[in-house]
Design a protein around this motif. Sequence first.
Motif, PDB file in Angstrom:
ATOM      1  N   ILE A 174      87.224  20.577 -32.302  1.00 37.49           N
ATOM      2  CA  ILE A 174      87.959  21.040 -33.483  1.00 37.49           C
ATOM      3  C   ILE A 174      87.887  19.997 -34.590  1.00 37.49           C
ATOM      4  CG2 ILE A 174      90.275  21.556 -34.352  1.00 37.49           C
ATOM      5  CD1 ILE A 174      90.843  22.743 -31.549  1.00 37.49           C
ATOM      6  N   ILE A 175      88.120  18.708 -34.224  1.00 32.20           N
ATOM      7  CA  ILE A 175      88.117  17.665 -35.247  1.00 32.20           C
ATOM      8  C   ILE A 175      86.722  17.492 -35.839  1.00 32.20           C
ATOM      9  CG2 ILE A 175      88.617  15.245 -35.719  1.00 32.20           C
ATOM     10  CD1 ILE A 175      90.528  15.306 -33.349  1.00 32.20           C
ATOM     11  N   SER A 176      85.682  17.562 -34.993  1.00 32.54           N
ATOM     12  CA  SER A 176      84.330  17.377 -35.513  1.00 32.54           C
ATOM     13  C   SER A 176      83.920  18.533 -36.418  1.00 32.54           C
ATOM     14  CB  SER A 176      83.334  17.203 -34.376  1.00 32.54           C
ATOM     15  OG  SER A 176      83.428  18.273 -33.504  1.00 32.54           O
ATOM     16  N   LEU A 177      84.365  19.762 -36.103  1.00 32.14           N
ATOM     17  CA  LEU A 177      84.090  20.903 -36.983  1.00 32.14           C
ATOM     18  C   LEU A 177      84.778  20.733 -38.332  1.00 32.14           C
ATOM     19  CD1 LEU A 177      84.298  24.012 -34.644  1.00 32.14           C
ATOM     20  CD2 LEU A 177      82.347  23.277 -35.983  1.00 32.14           C
ATOM     21  N   PHE A 178      86.025  20.245 -38.306  1.00 34.37           N
ATOM     22  CA  PHE A 178      86.771  20.000 -39.541  1.00 34.37           C
ATOM     23  C   PHE A 178      86.044  18.983 -40.418  1.00 34.37           C
ATOM     24  CE2 PHE A 178      90.081  17.319 -41.550  1.00 34.37           C
ATOM     25  CZ  PHE A 178      90.567  18.245 -42.442  1.00 34.37           C
ATOM     26  N   VAL A 179      85.587  17.889 -39.757  1.00 36.87           N
ATOM     27  CA  VAL A 179      84.868  16.840 -40.488  1.00 36.87           C
ATOM     28  C   VAL A 179      83.573  17.389 -41.059  1.00 36.87           C
ATOM     29  CG1 VAL A 179      83.614  14.690 -40.145  1.00 36.87           C
ATOM     30  CG2 VAL A 179      85.888  14.926 -39.231  1.00 36.87           C
ATOM     31  N   SER A 184      79.982  18.924 -45.425  1.00 39.49           N
ATOM     32  CA  SER A 184      78.969  19.828 -45.958  1.00 39.49           C
ATOM     33  C   SER A 184      79.357  20.317 -47.350  1.00 39.49           C
ATOM     34  CB  SER A 184      78.761  21.004 -45.017  1.00 39.49           C
ATOM     35  OG  SER A 184      79.986  21.616 -44.763  1.00 39.49           O
ATOM     36  N   THR A 185      80.661  20.563 -47.592  1.00 39.83           N
ATOM     37  CA  THR A 185      81.066  21.006 -48.934  1.00 39.83           C
ATOM     38  C   THR A 185      80.835  19.916 -49.967  1.00 39.83           C
ATOM     39  OG1 THR A 185      83.291  20.429 -48.261  1.00 39.83           O
ATOM     40  CG2 THR A 185      82.755  22.751 -48.342  1.00 39.83           C
ATOM     41  N   THR A 186      81.077  18.649 -49.588  1.00 42.24           N
ATOM     42  CA  THR A 186      80.831  17.563 -50.551  1.00 42.24           C
ATOM     43  C   THR A 186      79.358  17.427 -50.848  1.00 42.24           C
ATOM     44  OG1 THR A 186      80.849  16.035 -48.710  1.00 42.24           O
ATOM     45  CG2 THR A 186      82.842  16.183 -50.028  1.00 42.24           C
ATOM     46  N   ILE A 187      78.494  17.641 -49.849  1.00 41.17           N
ATOM     47  CA  ILE A 187      77.053  17.537 -50.087  1.00 41.17           C
ATOM     48  C   ILE A 187      76.589  18.642 -51.024  1.00 41.17           C
ATOM     49  CG2 ILE A 187      74.832  17.905 -48.958  1.00 41.17           C
ATOM     50  CD1 ILE A 187      75.809  16.245 -46.693  1.00 41.17           C
ATOM     51  N   ILE A 188      77.126  19.866 -50.843  1.00 42.67           N
ATOM     52  CA  ILE A 188      76.762  20.978 -51.740  1.00 42.67           C
ATOM     53  C   ILE A 188      77.170  20.644 -53.167  1.00 42.67           C
ATOM     54  CG2 ILE A 188      77.329  23.366 -52.308  1.00 42.67           C
ATOM     55  CD1 ILE A 188      77.660  23.773 -49.246  1.00 42.67           C
ATOM     56  N   ASN A 189      78.382  20.097 -53.315  1.00 37.81           N
ATOM     57  CA  ASN A 189      78.891  19.714 -54.627  1.00 37.81           C
ATOM     58  C   ASN A 189      77.975  18.691 -55.278  1.00 37.81           C
ATOM     59  OD1 ASN A 189      80.602  19.621 -56.709  1.00 37.81           O
ATOM     60  ND2 ASN A 189      82.195  18.406 -55.706  1.00 37.81           N
TER      61      ASN A 189
ATOM     62  N   LEU B  99      84.282  13.528 -54.253  1.00 38.40           N
ATOM     63  CA  LEU B  99      84.962  13.985 -53.047  1.00 38.40           C
ATOM     64  C   LEU B  99      86.337  14.577 -53.407  1.00 38.40           C
ATOM     65  CD1 LEU B  99      83.588  13.310 -50.316  1.00 38.40           C
ATOM     66  CD2 LEU B  99      85.390  11.695 -49.955  1.00 38.40           C
ATOM     67  N   TYR B 100      86.837  15.475 -52.616  1.00 39.08           N
ATOM     68  CA  TYR B 100      88.148  16.100 -52.732  1.00 39.08           C
ATOM     69  C   TYR B 100      88.283  17.048 -53.907  1.00 39.08           C
ATOM     70  CZ  TYR B 100      89.247  12.059 -49.892  1.00 39.08           C
ATOM     71  OH  TYR B 100      89.221  11.084 -48.962  1.00 39.08           O
ATOM     72  N   TYR B 101      87.254  17.247 -54.708  1.00 35.22           N
ATOM     73  CA  TYR B 101      87.409  18.131 -55.859  1.00 35.22           C
ATOM     74  C   TYR B 101      86.566  19.373 -55.664  1.00 35.22           C
ATOM     75  CZ  TYR B 101      87.113  20.018 -60.515  1.00 35.22           C
ATOM     76  OH  TYR B 101      87.142  20.869 -61.585  1.00 35.22           O
ATOM     77  N   PHE B 102      87.203  20.522 -55.648  1.00 33.94           N
ATOM     78  CA  PHE B 102      86.466  21.764 -55.536  1.00 33.94           C
ATOM     79  C   PHE B 102      86.870  22.636 -56.719  1.00 33.94           C
ATOM     80  CE2 PHE B 102      87.579  20.387 -51.198  1.00 33.94           C
ATOM     81  CZ  PHE B 102      86.329  19.968 -50.816  1.00 33.94           C
ATOM     82  N   GLY B 103      86.026  22.707 -57.703  1.00 39.98           N
ATOM     83  CA  GLY B 103      86.295  23.577 -58.834  1.00 39.98           C
ATOM     84  C   GLY B 103      85.955  25.013 -58.471  1.00 39.98           C
ATOM     85  N   ILE B 104      86.406  25.956 -59.305  1.00 39.09           N
ATOM     86  CA  ILE B 104      86.166  27.365 -58.983  1.00 39.09           C
ATOM     87  C   ILE B 104      84.694  27.720 -59.115  1.00 39.09           C
ATOM     88  CG2 ILE B 104      86.603  28.314 -61.285  1.00 39.09           C
ATOM     89  CD1 ILE B 104      88.418  30.346 -59.438  1.00 39.09           C
ATOM     90  N   LYS B 105      83.955  26.950 -59.939  1.00 39.46           N
ATOM     91  CA  LYS B 105      82.522  27.206 -60.107  1.00 39.46           C
ATOM     92  C   LYS B 105      81.746  26.826 -58.854  1.00 39.46           C
ATOM     93  CE  LYS B 105      82.320  26.771 -65.086  1.00 39.46           C
ATOM     94  NZ  LYS B 105      81.996  25.883 -66.200  1.00 39.46           N
ATOM     95  N   ASP B 106      82.290  25.854 -58.071  1.00 39.70           N
ATOM     96  CA  ASP B 106      81.588  25.458 -56.855  1.00 39.70           C
ATOM     97  C   ASP B 106      81.630  26.550 -55.798  1.00 39.70           C
ATOM     98  OD1 ASP B 106      80.989  22.991 -57.893  1.00 39.70           O
ATOM     99  OD2 ASP B 106      82.959  22.206 -57.351  1.00 39.70           O
TER     100      ASP B 106
END
Lengths: 194, 110
Positions: A174-179, A184-189, B99-106
Amino acid sequence: MDIGNLMVIKNLQYVILGAIILFSILSLIVIKPLKKFIFIFLFYLFSGFLYITLEFMELTFILSVPILLFMSIFYLFELKKDIFSIKNISEDGDIDYASAYFTDKESGKSDTKKTVLNLVAPVLFSALIIVLYFIFNGGYIKSFKITDKITIVAFSDIAKEVFSNYMILVIMLIISLFVLVIWSTTIINNRRKR
Amino acid sequence: MNITFIFLASSLLFLIGVFGSLFFGSVTKIIISLQCILTAAVINFLGFAQILYGTSVWAVTFVLISVILIFLFQFMIVFYLNSNTYQYQSDGFDFSSGLYYFGIKDWLGE
């Protein structure tokens, strides 16, 4: 495995706990990166000594691997921050980051309300934690006593526990999935910006 | 050895961590104070396990796995910052650019 000299271990704990608190404060206060990292290393070393005196000897050895990995990347980050700081970037020419940064800093100095709030809010928050600690935790701890006999866990016991007790693996998953989701979201950003 | 000393010292370490993470602005000091909080939690957990159960295998394995995962997460944060050092100001941590910022465009796209 049993250990005999309990008196030495229990007297050592005072010194080690004092050293941990001292080195944690010093590593926060000291400005030079090299000295700061010396104090952080001593902080980790004495916390490892405390795990030994609390009879968890194997933790000291196994935890040293991720701690050393983390320390190495953290030290590289600190060095890189010194080399590629905003002053040095501005020497390249195109964008003058440095002047913008320092003007911001000077204008921030006059804003006393902000600095007072920055100091008062953490003090109040930690004072609230102290008050809650002493209200709810006062007589509870005094009833406990340390067991007289000390035994140390072997590595084979840890392996047995991991293979027999599935809750540990579930929590780990569970913790590794959360991490993984956060990472992955930060990399997409980051890739969208490029 | 009085066991209350361990809990008082660990709570003091936790307070140092909380104060440092709220007060200081730089990324390095925030990460160090998070380390203080982590160490305080581990000391408290191991102290309670020692008092209540003697040396339990469950406590050792749980602390090992959880602390290794937390270190992995912190390793990734520092690695991310290390790969984008030129974007960050060294004295302040800007939460709006990274890090920690998710805008609606993302989430929905342009």
